[in-house]
Design a protein around this motif. Structure first.
Motif, PDB file in Angstrom:
ATOM      1  N   ASN A  14       0.824  -0.612   0.053  1.00 29.55           N
ATOM      2  CA  ASN A  14       0.191  -0.261  -0.216  1.00 29.55           C
ATOM      3  C   ASN A  14       0.582   1.100   0.324  1.00 29.55           C
ATOM      4  N   TYR A  15       1.916   1.017   0.738  1.00 24.67           N
ATOM      5  CA  TYR A  15       2.733   2.499   1.228  1.00 24.67           C
ATOM      6  C   TYR A  15       3.785   3.115  -0.562  1.00 24.67           C
ATOM      7  N   VAL A  16       4.544   1.445  -1.535  1.00 27.52           N
ATOM      8  CA  VAL A  16       5.148   2.018  -2.248  1.00 27.52           C
ATOM      9  C   VAL A  16       3.401   2.440  -3.364  1.00 27.52           C
ATOM     10  N   ILE A  17       2.479   1.777  -3.284  1.00 25.38           N
ATOM     11  CA  ILE A  17       1.794   2.064  -4.541  1.00 25.38           C
ATOM     12  C   ILE A  17       0.901   3.930  -4.354  1.00 25.38           C
ATOM     13  N   GLY A  18       1.198   3.975  -2.911  1.00 31.19           N
ATOM     14  CA  GLY A  18       0.545   5.675  -2.349  1.00 31.19           C
ATOM     15  C   GLY A  18       1.884   6.008  -2.552  1.00 31.19           C
ATOM     16  N   SER A  19       2.641   5.970  -2.164  1.00 30.85           N
ATOM     17  CA  SER A  19       4.084   6.603  -2.484  1.00 30.85           C
ATOM     18  C   SER A  19       4.203   6.987  -3.981  1.00 30.85           C
ATOM     19  N   PHE A  20       3.989   5.957  -4.570  1.00 32.61           N
ATOM     20  CA  PHE A  20       4.650   6.187  -6.264  1.00 32.61           C
ATOM     21  C   PHE A  20       3.418   7.164  -7.158  1.00 32.61           C
ATOM     22  N   THR A  21       2.562   7.036  -6.645  1.00 32.39           N
ATOM     23  CA  THR A  21       1.087   7.918  -6.813  1.00 32.39           C
ATOM     24  C   THR A  21       1.538   9.418  -6.895  1.00 32.39           C
ATOM     25  N   ALA A  22       1.324   9.542  -5.193  1.00 38.37           N
ATOM     26  CA  ALA A  22       1.385  10.844  -4.139  1.00 38.37           C
ATOM     27  C   ALA A  22       2.378  11.964  -4.535  1.00 38.37           C
ATOM     28  N   VAL A  23       4.111  11.094  -4.788  1.00 34.05           N
ATOM     29  CA  VAL A  23       5.066  11.696  -4.831  1.00 34.05           C
ATOM     30  C   VAL A  23       5.591  11.147  -5.834  1.00 34.05           C
ATOM     31  N   LEU A  24       5.953  10.710  -6.857  1.00 33.26           N
ATOM     32  CA  LEU A  24       6.421  10.282  -8.186  1.00 33.26           C
ATOM     33  C   LEU A  24       5.393  10.574  -9.411  1.00 33.26           C
ATOM     34  N   GLY A 141       3.119  22.811  -2.149  1.00 33.88           N
ATOM     35  CA  GLY A 141       2.491  21.726  -3.058  1.00 33.88           C
ATOM     36  C   GLY A 141       2.956  20.182  -2.183  1.00 33.88           C
ATOM     37  N   ALA A 142       4.346  20.148  -1.964  1.00 31.99           N
ATOM     38  CA  ALA A 142       4.780  18.462  -0.834  1.00 31.99           C
ATOM     39  C   ALA A 142       3.619  18.570   0.327  1.00 31.99           C
ATOM     40  N   CYS A 143       3.363  19.591   0.684  1.00 30.45           N
ATOM     41  CA  CYS A 143       2.042  18.740   1.412  1.00 30.45           C
ATOM     42  C   CYS A 143       0.919  18.818   1.176  1.00 30.45           C
ATOM     43  N   LEU A 144       0.864  19.137  -0.013  1.00 28.60           N
ATOM     44  CA  LEU A 144      -1.096  18.376  -0.896  1.00 28.60           C
ATOM     45  C   LEU A 144      -0.794  17.182  -0.547  1.00 28.60           C
ATOM     46  N   VAL A 145       0.572  17.095  -1.622  1.00 31.68           N
ATOM     47  CA  VAL A 145       0.597  15.500  -1.936  1.00 31.68           C
ATOM     48  C   VAL A 145       0.543  14.533  -0.738  1.00 31.68           C
ATOM     49  N   ALA A 146       1.520  14.801   0.456  1.00 35.02           N
ATOM     50  CA  ALA A 146       1.398  14.305   1.777  1.00 35.02           C
ATOM     51  C   ALA A 146       0.116  14.169   2.411  1.00 35.02           C
ATOM     52  N   SER A 147      -0.890  15.240   2.058  1.00 31.73           N
ATOM     53  CA  SER A 147      -2.239  14.819   2.372  1.00 31.73           C
ATOM     54  C   SER A 147      -2.928  13.529   1.599  1.00 31.73           C
ATOM     55  N   MET A 148      -2.858  13.644   0.513  1.00 34.37           N
ATOM     56  CA  MET A 148      -3.746  12.415   0.122  1.00 34.37           C
ATOM     57  C   MET A 148      -2.490  11.542  -0.106  1.00 34.37           C
ATOM     58  N   HIS A 149      -1.840  11.677   0.122  1.00 32.52           N
ATOM     59  CA  HIS A 149      -0.596  10.248   0.278  1.00 32.52           C
ATOM     60  C   HIS A 149      -1.329   9.827   1.925  1.00 32.52           C
ATOM     61  N   ALA A 150      -1.480  11.083   3.192  1.00 36.14           N
ATOM     62  CA  ALA A 150      -2.028   9.969   3.792  1.00 36.14           C
ATOM     63  C   ALA A 150      -3.858   9.895   3.860  1.00 36.14           C
ATOM     64  N   LEU A 151      -4.409  10.370   3.182  1.00 33.84           N
ATOM     65  CA  LEU A 151      -5.500   9.950   2.665  1.00 33.84           C
ATOM     66  C   LEU A 151      -6.000   8.437   2.518  1.00 33.84           C
ATOM     67  N   VAL A 152      -5.105   9.047   1.304  1.00 28.70           N
ATOM     68  CA  VAL A 152      -5.329   6.461   0.214  1.00 28.70           C
ATOM     69  C   VAL A 152      -4.399   5.762   1.491  1.00 28.70           C
ATOM     70  N   GLU A 153      -3.666   6.093   2.007  1.00 31.78           N
ATOM     71  CA  GLU A 153      -3.112   5.844   3.158  1.00 31.78           C
ATOM     72  C   GLU A 153      -3.896   5.228   4.845  1.00 31.78           C
ATOM     73  N   PHE A 154      -4.970   5.829   4.462  1.00 33.96           N
ATOM     74  CA  PHE A 154      -5.801   5.516   6.066  1.00 33.96           C
ATOM     75  C   PHE A 154      -6.156   4.980   5.519  1.00 33.96           C
ATOM     76  N   PHE A 155      -7.465   4.922   4.304  1.00 29.82           N
ATOM     77  CA  PHE A 155      -8.417   4.153   3.962  1.00 29.82           C
ATOM     78  C   PHE A 155      -7.772   2.342   3.712  1.00 29.82           C
ATOM     79  N   LEU A 156      -6.419   2.591   3.046  1.00 29.69           N
ATOM     80  CA  LEU A 156      -5.828   1.344   2.421  1.00 29.69           C
ATOM     81  C   LEU A 156      -5.866   0.165   3.512  1.00 29.69           C
ATOM     82  N   THR A 157      -5.557   1.285   4.931  1.00 30.58           N
ATOM     83  CA  THR A 157      -4.712   0.909   6.316  1.00 30.58           C
ATOM     84  C   THR A 157      -6.132  -0.096   6.735  1.00 30.58           C
ATOM     85  N   MET A 158      -7.013   0.728   6.882  1.00 31.60           N
ATOM     86  CA  MET A 158      -8.449   0.235   7.323  1.00 31.60           C
ATOM     87  C   MET A 158      -8.914  -0.720   7.428  1.00 31.60           C
TER      88      MET A 158
END
Length: 500
Positions: A14-24, A141-158
């Protein structure tokens, strides 16, 4: 543990997918597609991203290990008490919230701060030719990307923690015979979950677009760029406000039926089965309400059948007891009838009257333990035989204590034990006096005495009701509670000797 290892694999994936999508992906589009950079500047940006990403990943690995340490210890057998299992259960439920902190913290502290510091140093030394305020835009922009990554990670972890929770519950039940539960505790409310998610989902693309457009305009036309944020700021304000309002309306639309159902569930918990949930919804909540109401109808039907069975149980026990002696047949039913009459005149509610009636039906149940030679003796009892008779209230209480569930029998025990106590303290088995005698015991004592005096026995004929009533009047305040004895006497006179 295989289940724990699978959980770790899911979280990492989940982290790899979220990181690749949100950061890279998003970061690359934001930086490289909007900036016309030279070859040497591109190399500098890559260095910044690589160094900052390494720091960020290091911080995240440390945070991840810290958050999972109690869970790992439990699944590898280093925590073995039920209290440990409860703590781990709560910790697993916290993992989605902790995943947000795990993403936001390292992104901001481990990535944004080092990246901003390196970028400012490169601009200062001439390795990059960007304006200094680009660094501010990049941090936003990094804050926005981090927030979106955190949102995706939250629901995937749930989703990822559910198999882990099921395994933990099963293990705990096998080892300790107990079930783990949050017991209604809310770790993250729906209001916060929906409000933050809807606002972020609505605001994220607006902010990202505005920041990217600002850079584009700066490169192409400085004149338009100077007035850009007046227009963009207005759009952002309305866009964020609309996203917040939409999230609030959505939250309210979901909370209202949930709160309504919780209210009805609490009523069911308190034993009130006559108020169905209101069918006011046209979405999936309509199915939930229908299912809830069907459950209530099933509970009502079962409650009614249980009540009939319990009533039959009490009547059957009373009839079985009375059947031992033809001369006292119907005694328990008549005592129950008289007791309810007294209780109703004394202001008891319907619930207490039902308890009183059932107590009166069982008041002599202890006589089952009295030998026939004593219970059915024609002549006068000896002192020893009378002592055996006097033990029947205690034996009755003892018999009822063995009936399961114990809480169901508890309301009947005081009346059964105390129905031969006297108001002056000379009764048995505990020589209680006055209002120390339980309420049902004082009422049943009057009803029992009246029926005993007016019923035929092998050794004597039952006395007339007028004489029995006179004895009750004379015994008020000594043998019987004066208030309840007087109620019975008054009712007898009011009905001209017909008690119904």
């Amino acid at each position: 543990m295989p289940i724990y290892k699978r959980f770790i694999q899911h979280v990492i994936l989940n982290y790899v997918i979220g990181s690749f999508t949100a950061v890279l992906l998003v970061g690359a589009i934001f930086v490289f597609s909007k900036l016309n950079v030279a070859q040497y500047e591109l190399l500098g940006l890559v260095k910044i991203i690589v160094i900052s990403s390494a720091i960020m990943i290091g911080c995240e690995v440390m945070a991840f290990q810290m958050h999972l340490r109690p869970v790992r210890r439990f699944f590898y057998g280093k925590s073995t008490t039920f209290k440990d299992a409860e703590a781990v259960y709560v910790r697993i439920h916290h993992l989605p919230n902790l995943s947000v902190l795990r993403i936001i913290g390292p992104h901001l502290l481990g990535f944004s701060i080092p990246a901003a510091g390196l970028a400012l140093w490169m601009i200062h030394t001439g390795q990059l030719t960007f304006p200094f305020y680009y660094v501010v835009i990049a941090c936003i922009g990094a804050c926005l990307v981090a927030s979106m990554h955190a949102l995706v990670e939250f629901f995937l972890t749930m989703r990822a923690i559910r198999p882990l929770l099921e395994e933990l519950r099963e293990q705990t039940h096998q080892h300790y015979g107990l079930n783990l539960s949050l017991r209604g505790r809310v770790l993250l409310s729906l209001r916060h979950k929906f409000q933050l998610s809807a606002t972020l989902i609505g605001a994220f693309p607006l902010f990202l677009f505005c920041l990217a457009t600002q850079i584009r305009l700066e490169r192409s036309n400085a004149t338009h760029s100077s007035s850009y944020w007046l227009w963009a700021g207005t759009i952002l304000i309305f866009g964020v406000a609309f996203a917040y309002l939409g999230g609030r309306l959505l939250t309210r639309e979901i909370e209202q039926p949930i709160h309504h159902l919780l209210e009805k569930m609490n009523e069911v918990k308190e034993g009130r089965l006559n108020s169905n949930a209101s069918d006011l919804y046209s979405d999936e909540f309509a199915e939930l309400v229908e299912g809830f109401n069907m459950m209530i109808e099933g509970l009502k039907e079962r409650e009614e059948k249980n009540g009939q069975l319990l009533e039959s149980y009490f009547v059957t026990l009373a009839a079985a007891l009375d059947a031992r002696d033809a001369y006292t047949a119907g005694h328990s039913l008549r005592v129950a009838e008289y007791s309810v009459l007294i209780g109703r005149k004394g202001g008891l509610n319907e619930t207490d009257l039902d308890l009183l009636r059932k107590t009166a039906l069982l008041h002599d149940i202890g006589k089952i333990g009295v030998p026939d030679a004593v219970l059915l003796k024609d002549g006068k009892l000896t002192d020893e035989e009378f002592d055996q008779i006097k033990m029947h209230p205690v034996m009755g209480e003892s018999i009822l204590r063995r009936v399961e569930p114990a809480y169901a029998m508890a309301p009947y025990l005081p009346g059964v034990r105390s129905h031969h106590e006297r108001y002056d303290g000379k009764g048995y088995p505990d020589q209680l006096s006055g209002e120390d005698i339980p309420l049902f015991g004082r009422i049943i004592a009057v009803a029992d005495a009246f029926d005993a005096m007016t019923s035929d026995r092998p050794y004597r004929k039952g006395m007339k009701e007028e004489k029995a009533v006179m004895i009750l009047e004379e015994g008020k305040g000594t043998q019987w509670d004066p208030y309840f004895a007087e109620l019975f006497v008054q009712e007898w006179h009011r009905n001209k000797g017909i008690i119904s």
